[in-house]
Design a protein around this motif. Sequence first.
Motif, PDB file in Angstrom:
ATOM      1  N   TRP A 107      22.722  49.093  31.351  1.00 52.68           N
ATOM      2  CA  TRP A 107      23.469  47.830  31.246  1.00 52.68           C
ATOM      3  C   TRP A 107      23.087  46.852  32.354  1.00 52.68           C
ATOM      4  O   TRP A 107      23.917  46.083  32.818  1.00 52.68           O
ATOM      5  CB  TRP A 107      24.979  48.114  31.322  1.00 52.68           C
ATOM      6  N   ASP A 122      21.324  46.113  36.307  1.00 49.57           N
ATOM      7  CA  ASP A 122      21.580  46.637  37.658  1.00 49.57           C
ATOM      8  C   ASP A 122      20.959  48.017  37.867  1.00 49.57           C
ATOM      9  O   ASP A 122      21.486  48.838  38.613  1.00 49.57           O
ATOM     10  CB  ASP A 122      23.097  46.692  37.954  1.00 49.57           C
ATOM     11  N   ASN A 169      21.962  34.631  35.695  1.00 50.30           N
ATOM     12  CA  ASN A 169      22.957  35.702  35.591  1.00 50.30           C
ATOM     13  C   ASN A 169      22.409  36.975  36.250  1.00 50.30           C
ATOM     14  O   ASN A 169      23.154  37.861  36.625  1.00 50.30           O
ATOM     15  CB  ASN A 169      23.347  35.983  34.118  1.00 50.30           C
ATOM     16  N   GLY A 188      20.431  39.311  39.121  1.00 46.44           N
ATOM     17  CA  GLY A 188      20.379  39.375  40.578  1.00 46.44           C
ATOM     18  C   GLY A 188      19.486  40.539  40.950  1.00 46.44           C
ATOM     19  O   GLY A 188      19.912  41.690  40.878  1.00 46.44           O
ATOM     20  N   ILE A 213      34.330  38.596  27.364  1.00 44.90           N
ATOM     21  CA  ILE A 213      33.053  39.296  27.567  1.00 44.90           C
ATOM     22  C   ILE A 213      32.910  39.695  29.034  1.00 44.90           C
ATOM     23  O   ILE A 213      32.224  40.645  29.367  1.00 44.90           O
ATOM     24  CB  ILE A 213      31.866  38.360  27.193  1.00 44.90           C
ATOM     25  N   GLY A 214      33.544  38.906  29.915  1.00 42.58           N
ATOM     26  CA  GLY A 214      33.337  39.132  31.353  1.00 42.58           C
ATOM     27  C   GLY A 214      31.986  38.577  31.757  1.00 42.58           C
ATOM     28  O   GLY A 214      31.214  39.243  32.448  1.00 42.58           O
ATOM     29  N   THR A 215      31.669  37.356  31.299  1.00 40.91           N
ATOM     30  CA  THR A 215      30.347  36.783  31.602  1.00 40.91           C
ATOM     31  C   THR A 215      30.239  36.430  33.081  1.00 40.91           C
ATOM     32  O   THR A 215      31.241  36.431  33.809  1.00 40.91           O
ATOM     33  CB  THR A 215      30.069  35.482  30.794  1.00 40.91           C
ATOM     34  N   LYS A 236      29.599  33.529  34.012  1.00 43.33           N
ATOM     35  CA  LYS A 236      29.997  32.100  34.054  1.00 43.33           C
ATOM     36  C   LYS A 236      28.884  31.191  34.567  1.00 43.33           C
ATOM     37  O   LYS A 236      29.131  30.181  35.218  1.00 43.33           O
ATOM     38  CB  LYS A 236      31.286  31.925  34.848  1.00 43.33           C
ATOM     39  N   ILE A 276      25.077  30.825  30.536  1.00 48.20           N
ATOM     40  CA  ILE A 276      23.969  31.444  29.802  1.00 48.20           C
ATOM     41  C   ILE A 276      24.190  31.354  28.283  1.00 48.20           C
ATOM     42  O   ILE A 276      23.326  30.851  27.546  1.00 48.20           O
ATOM     43  CB  ILE A 276      23.809  32.933  30.217  1.00 48.20           C
ATOM     44  N   LEU A 315      22.704  45.257  26.886  1.00 47.57           N
ATOM     45  CA  LEU A 315      23.189  43.869  26.937  1.00 47.57           C
ATOM     46  C   LEU A 315      22.342  42.986  26.026  1.00 47.57           C
ATOM     47  O   LEU A 315      22.522  41.777  25.985  1.00 47.57           O
ATOM     48  CB  LEU A 315      23.144  43.342  28.380  1.00 47.57           C
ATOM     49  N   VAL A 320      27.664  41.581  25.186  1.00 46.03           N
ATOM     50  CA  VAL A 320      26.233  41.524  25.509  1.00 46.03           C
ATOM     51  C   VAL A 320      25.930  40.172  26.150  1.00 46.03           C
ATOM     52  O   VAL A 320      26.793  39.296  26.182  1.00 46.03           O
ATOM     53  CB  VAL A 320      25.374  41.667  24.223  1.00 46.03           C
ATOM     54  N   THR A 321      24.704  40.002  26.605  1.00 46.25           N
ATOM     55  CA  THR A 321      24.271  38.683  27.031  1.00 46.25           C
ATOM     56  C   THR A 321      23.635  37.999  25.814  1.00 46.25           C
ATOM     57  O   THR A 321      23.683  38.528  24.695  1.00 46.25           O
ATOM     58  CB  THR A 321      23.344  38.767  28.264  1.00 46.25           C
ATOM     59  N   VAL A 360      28.852  46.158  34.435  1.00 44.22           N
ATOM     60  CA  VAL A 360      29.708  45.126  35.010  1.00 44.22           C
ATOM     61  C   VAL A 360      30.130  44.214  33.870  1.00 44.22           C
ATOM     62  O   VAL A 360      29.338  43.913  32.987  1.00 44.22           O
ATOM     63  CB  VAL A 360      29.007  44.410  36.195  1.00 44.22           C
ATOM     64  N   GLY A 361      31.402  43.823  33.862  1.00 41.29           N
ATOM     65  CA  GLY A 361      31.906  43.045  32.726  1.00 41.29           C
ATOM     66  C   GLY A 361      32.593  43.968  31.735  1.00 41.29           C
ATOM     67  O   GLY A 361      32.714  45.186  31.969  1.00 41.29           O
ATOM     68  N   GLU A 362      33.023  43.389  30.619  1.00 44.09           N
ATOM     69  CA  GLU A 362      33.803  44.156  29.641  1.00 44.09           C
ATOM     70  C   GLU A 362      32.890  44.917  28.682  1.00 44.09           C
ATOM     71  O   GLU A 362      31.689  44.734  28.686  1.00 44.09           O
ATOM     72  CB  GLU A 362      34.687  43.199  28.832  1.00 44.09           C
ATOM     73  N   ARG A 407      31.200  41.263  41.635  1.00 40.16           N
ATOM     74  CA  ARG A 407      32.212  42.078  40.955  1.00 40.16           C
ATOM     75  C   ARG A 407      31.898  43.567  41.098  1.00 40.16           C
ATOM     76  O   ARG A 407      30.728  43.956  41.057  1.00 40.16           O
ATOM     77  CB  ARG A 407      32.249  41.741  39.453  1.00 40.16           C
TER      78      ARG A 407
HETATM   79  P1  IMP Z   1      26.316  36.446  30.612  1.00 39.33           P
HETATM   80  O1  IMP Z   1      24.901  36.903  30.618  1.00 39.33           O
HETATM   81  O2  IMP Z   1      26.701  35.721  31.880  1.00 39.33           O
HETATM   82  O3  IMP Z   1      26.665  35.672  29.388  1.00 39.33           O
HETATM   83  O4  IMP Z   1      27.265  37.743  30.588  1.00 39.33           O
HETATM   84  C1  IMP Z   1      27.336  38.604  29.453  1.00 39.33           C
HETATM   85  C2  IMP Z   1      27.484  40.065  29.901  1.00 39.33           C
HETATM   86  O5  IMP Z   1      26.277  40.484  30.521  1.00 39.33           O
HETATM   87  C3  IMP Z   1      28.600  40.307  30.922  1.00 39.33           C
HETATM   88  O6  IMP Z   1      29.135  41.595  30.698  1.00 39.33           O
HETATM   89  C4  IMP Z   1      27.860  40.310  32.239  1.00 39.33           C
HETATM   90  O7  IMP Z   1      28.537  41.036  33.236  1.00 39.33           O
HETATM   91  C5  IMP Z   1      26.557  40.980  31.825  1.00 39.33           C
HETATM   92  N1  IMP Z   1      25.426  40.628  32.679  1.00 39.33           N
HETATM   93  C6  IMP Z   1      24.736  39.473  32.674  1.00 39.33           C
HETATM   94  N2  IMP Z   1      23.741  39.516  33.562  1.00 39.33           N
HETATM   95  C7  IMP Z   1      23.784  40.726  34.124  1.00 39.33           C
HETATM   96  C8  IMP Z   1      22.974  41.389  35.095  1.00 39.33           C
HETATM   97  O8  IMP Z   1      21.980  40.861  35.605  1.00 39.33           O
HETATM   98  N3  IMP Z   1      23.333  42.661  35.412  1.00 39.33           N
HETATM   99  C9  IMP Z   1      24.388  43.289  34.819  1.00 39.33           C
HETATM  100  N4  IMP Z   1      25.159  42.715  33.917  1.00 39.33           N
HETATM  101  C10 IMP Z   1      24.866  41.449  33.565  1.00 39.33           C
END
Ligand code: IMP
Length: 423
Positions: free
Chosen positions: A11, A13, A38, A40, A126-128, A130, A133, A227, A237-238, A272-274, A302
């Motif tokens: 997922w 990381d 998004n 890191g 979703i727990g994005t 923010k 994306i 994701l 998902v992303t 991380v996230g939902e 988080r």
């Molecule tokens: P978004 O990509 O910001 O729209 O987030 C959608 C989902 O993907 C959320 O659950 C985020 O926590 C997860 N997510 C997005 N980018 C990463 C990442 O680089 N590492 C881990 N989870 C991520």
Amino acid sequence: MAVSVLVGVQWGDEGKGKIIDVLTADAGMVIRFQGGNNAGHTVEIGDEKFVLHLIPSGILRKDTDCVIANGLVVDPIGLMDEMKALTGRGIDVSKLQLSCRCHLIMPWHKLLDAYNENKAAAGKKIGTTKRGIGPAYAAKANRTGIRGLEILHKDRFEKLFREGAEDYNRTYGPLGAEPLDADKAWAEMAIAIDYLKPYVKDTVVTIHQAVKEGKHLLLEGAQGAFLDIDHGTYPFVTSSNTTSGGACTGTGLPPKAVTEVWGVLKAYMTRVGEGPFPTELHDDLGKYLQDKGGEFGATTGRPRRCGWLDLVASKYSCMINGVDYLAVTKLDVLDDLDEIKLCTGYRIDGKVTTDFPADVSDMARIEPVYESMPGWKTSTVEARTMDDLPENARKYLKRVAEFLDAKIGIISVGPRRDQTFRV
Ligand code: IMP
């Protein structure tokens, strides 16, 4: 000449930044192909720690060209800030190229991301991150997006920007979304686009040129397989294809150009996230993995949810990615455990399966079937060859490789660049 794709098989990381940094030692060009800031990606070199969000990890190596390719959504202000921060630390960013075909994250995309998350009912969030994306990729699919090439046409860009801001305020203002001050936002955007202008290129051309010159290309995935917008735990998902197929559409390279696929696999699971997470540990052990593994988001800070390695899910992701080699990270986090579990089956409504369900409501009912292995209770942080590892650690890795039907090519036993070895 090799074109290597590197992806996360969980997922996100998984420690991709570090593995990319190791593989970059012999790469001529490193390319990000999807996602945005998004991500890191953390790289530690000596006492220095770098967290990269948009810029490929190859930037930390002298003489490695770096490309932000067409498949990304790019926040111009975020990119400028990241480039300036690296420059301030003595890193040369002149070798960076930004695709004219990438899509740009606009300030209203970020506001919309927050608005959508805030209004979503419990269980639907979703727990994005923010970072805008999802709304930026939605605009791309709606054919209303603003592309990197507009940076080269400031007047045209301003017109599109003001129209987009007005459209957002008109549509979402009455619904209670945060209003956007278009003048202020444009003034900030104009600084970023002036700064980024020299870096905008037709990267399809420069990438193919690099292939012709026989350079080793490394295609750096962000997030992880679960994701992925098509193959992940939808809707949690992303909004991009994080799997190896995305590396082709996201760069303009044909599938036949790819010579190898690396899958980065953490020795345990995090999210991380939902969204569903069958092997999540809700007890002290989960907290232990979180603390020992430093499992806090590199982008949002988080805390990450932690659990045992899920081989059923990982097998599915190795299959759709076509993983040739695994890079196993954070093995050292398991060093002190008496017992280590591996999930080798899912029990759903009393029946055991090794298929990864498409439906998240099925996933919510999974009872993991575990295989237990004895821990090694020895520090692995100084290991630099397979033979340096304790026998039980080698047995653990052997079982993982066997189940996933992939070769282990790299093992990482700590955050530093030197705590990594090839197998
Ligand atoms: P978004 O990509 O910001 O729209 O987030 C959608 C989902 O993907 C959320 O659950 C985020 O926590 C997860 N997510 C997005 N980018 C990463 C990442 O680089 N590492 C881990 N989870 C991520």
